[in-house]
Motif scaffolding. Structure first.
Motif, PDB file in Angstrom:
ATOM      1  N   LEU A 107       2.366   9.473  -6.009  1.00 19.87           N
ATOM      2  CA  LEU A 107       2.854  10.481  -5.895  1.00 19.87           C
ATOM      3  C   LEU A 107       3.971  10.934  -6.656  1.00 19.87           C
ATOM      4  CD1 LEU A 107       3.284  10.635  -1.751  1.00 19.87           C
ATOM      5  CD2 LEU A 107       1.626  11.780  -3.369  1.00 19.87           C
ATOM      6  N   ALA A 108       4.701  10.036  -7.261  1.00 14.31           N
ATOM      7  CA  ALA A 108       5.805  10.170  -8.305  1.00 14.31           C
ATOM      8  C   ALA A 108       5.207  10.620  -9.656  1.00 14.31           C
ATOM      9  CB  ALA A 108       6.803   8.893  -8.384  1.00 14.31           C
ATOM     10  N   GLY A 109       3.837   9.890  -9.894  1.00 16.35           N
ATOM     11  CA  GLY A 109       3.089  10.205 -11.209  1.00 16.35           C
ATOM     12  C   GLY A 109       2.520  11.371 -11.293  1.00 16.35           C
ATOM     13  N   LEU A 110       2.062  11.797 -10.079  1.00 14.49           N
ATOM     14  CA  LEU A 110       1.477  13.052  -9.857  1.00 14.49           C
ATOM     15  C   LEU A 110       2.422  14.067 -10.146  1.00 14.49           C
ATOM     16  CD1 LEU A 110      -1.463  14.051  -9.008  1.00 14.49           C
ATOM     17  CD2 LEU A 110      -0.561  14.141  -6.712  1.00 14.49           C
TER      18      LEU A 110
ATOM     19  N   TRP B  20      -0.937  13.096 -12.668  1.00 14.45           N
ATOM     20  CA  TRP B  20      -1.847  12.057 -12.792  1.00 14.45           C
ATOM     21  C   TRP B  20      -3.083  12.320 -11.856  1.00 14.45           C
ATOM     22  CZ3 TRP B  20       1.222   6.860 -11.496  1.00 14.45           C
ATOM     23  CH2 TRP B  20       1.897   6.485 -12.641  1.00 14.45           C
ATOM     24  N   ARG B  21      -3.605  13.598 -11.654  1.00 13.00           N
ATOM     25  CA  ARG B  21      -4.761  13.898 -11.131  1.00 13.00           C
ATOM     26  C   ARG B  21      -6.224  13.106 -11.661  1.00 13.00           C
ATOM     27  NH1 ARG B  21      -3.890  17.931  -7.459  1.00 13.00           N
ATOM     28  NH2 ARG B  21      -1.855  19.189  -7.871  1.00 13.00           N
ATOM     29  N   HIS B  22      -5.964  12.903 -13.165  1.00 16.31           N
ATOM     30  CA  HIS B  22      -7.140  12.329 -13.655  1.00 16.31           C
ATOM     31  C   HIS B  22      -7.090  10.922 -13.140  1.00 16.31           C
ATOM     32  CE1 HIS B  22      -8.139  15.745 -15.805  1.00 16.31           C
ATOM     33  NE2 HIS B  22      -6.861  15.914 -16.515  1.00 16.31           N
ATOM     34  N   TYR B  23      -6.327  10.206 -12.562  1.00 19.74           N
ATOM     35  CA  TYR B  23      -6.223   8.525 -12.399  1.00 19.74           C
ATOM     36  C   TYR B  23      -6.349   8.539 -10.822  1.00 19.74           C
ATOM     37  CZ  TYR B  23      -4.031   8.767 -16.806  1.00 19.74           C
ATOM     38  OH  TYR B  23      -3.820   8.653 -18.195  1.00 19.74           O
TER      39      TYR B  23
ATOM     40  N   ALA C  60       0.654  -1.152  -0.023  1.00 15.59           N
ATOM     41  CA  ALA C  60       0.026   0.037   0.024  1.00 15.59           C
ATOM     42  C   ALA C  60       0.776   1.289  -0.096  1.00 15.59           C
ATOM     43  CB  ALA C  60      -0.982   0.112   1.060  1.00 15.59           C
ATOM     44  N   ILE C  61       2.084   1.317   0.754  1.00 15.09           N
ATOM     45  CA  ILE C  61       3.009   2.401   0.668  1.00 15.09           C
ATOM     46  C   ILE C  61       3.487   2.403  -0.632  1.00 15.09           C
ATOM     47  CG2 ILE C  61       5.116   3.108   1.786  1.00 15.09           C
ATOM     48  CD1 ILE C  61       2.628   3.274   4.055  1.00 15.09           C
ATOM     49  N   LEU C  62       3.924   1.450  -1.260  1.00 14.60           N
ATOM     50  CA  LEU C  62       4.388   1.369  -2.677  1.00 14.60           C
ATOM     51  C   LEU C  62       3.559   2.139  -3.657  1.00 14.60           C
ATOM     52  CD1 LEU C  62       6.372  -1.935  -2.898  1.00 14.60           C
ATOM     53  CD2 LEU C  62       7.270   0.323  -2.812  1.00 14.60           C
ATOM     54  N   VAL C  63       2.224   1.867  -3.506  1.00 15.59           N
ATOM     55  CA  VAL C  63       1.174   2.400  -4.370  1.00 15.59           C
ATOM     56  C   VAL C  63       1.165   3.910  -4.202  1.00 15.59           C
ATOM     57  CG1 VAL C  63      -1.489   2.439  -4.521  1.00 15.59           C
ATOM     58  CG2 VAL C  63      -0.500   0.334  -4.555  1.00 15.59           C
TER      59      VAL C  63
END
Length: 217
Positions: free
Chosen positions: A121-124, A129-132, A113-116
């Motif tokens: 956060l990296a993608g954001l 990645w706000r749309h995801y 869960a921490i990795l998710v």
């Protein structure tokens, strides 16, 4: 530390457990109307539970995460990892130091869960990645359900991590660790209650529990 000392500590921590459970209930009640988050989160959890019940359990993935958590907490607490092994049938790490936090970390620290969260956060930050967000909440729910169900599954069998620390002491630390993660994680996820407010409720509820026990005695 002798196991009898840990048993006494576990008994003394019972009011803290009651306070933690009460504070978690308060956080959940305050955060219950965050439908856009909870629907996706619980849907992800339900998807994982369905997989858990109907398909073979991915034990290699669980064992790898379990042993990696031991290693991460060893590094976090200033130790060194000398050997790492993980397979579907079991695994182990050889470290130069150990304590109850390192031994019990896999049972309360939801690594996947921490990795998710870290990947999102990296993608954001990199790709906006706000749309995801809905997919993030869905995957987070599945990852946390993975943590809960696989730990429940493995704890039905004898674990040296638990027996070495003492059963009552281990149960108290695992409970407190899991609740602490939720008392920090839910406010950050839902933004209905501040983290400091949630932790303050924990302290307040623990104080009320001690007060009630004192009046009883």
């Amino acid at each position: 530390m002798p196991k009898w000392c840990k048993t006494i500590i576990a008994i003394l921590l019972v009011p803290v457990c009651i306070g933690a459970a009460s504070a978690l209930g308060m956080v959940l009640r305050q955060s219950g109307d965050a439908d856009t988050i909870w629907v996706a989160f619980l849907s992800g959890a339900a998807c994982w539970v369905t997989i858990y019940l109907l398909l073979p359990k991915p034990m290699w993935i669980y064992v790898f995460g379990h042993e990696l958590t031991h290693a991460l907490w060893t590094w976090l607490l200033g130790g060194k990892v000398k050997k790492f092994k993980a397979s579907a049938t079991g695994g182990h790490v050889v470290v130069n130091k150990s304590n109850f936090a390192i031994a019990l970390a896999p049972y309360f620290f939801p690594l996947y869960a921490i990795l998710v969260v870290l990947v999102f956060l990296a993608g954001l930050w990199l790709w906006n990645w706000r749309h995801y967000l809905v997919w993030f909440h869905l995957l987070l729910g599945a990852a946390y359900a993975f943590h809960v169900t696989l730990n429940w599954h493995i704890l039905k069998h004898s674990q040296t991590d638990i027996s070495d620390q003492g059963y009552l002491f281990s149960a108290v630390i695992i409970f407190l660790g899991n609740v602490a993660v939720l008392l920090v994680g839910i406010p950050l996820l839902v933004s209905k209650v501040g983290v400091l407010t949630a932790l303050g409720w924990w302290l307040e509820c623990t104080g009320e529990t001690l007060h009630r026990l004192g009046r009883m005695w």
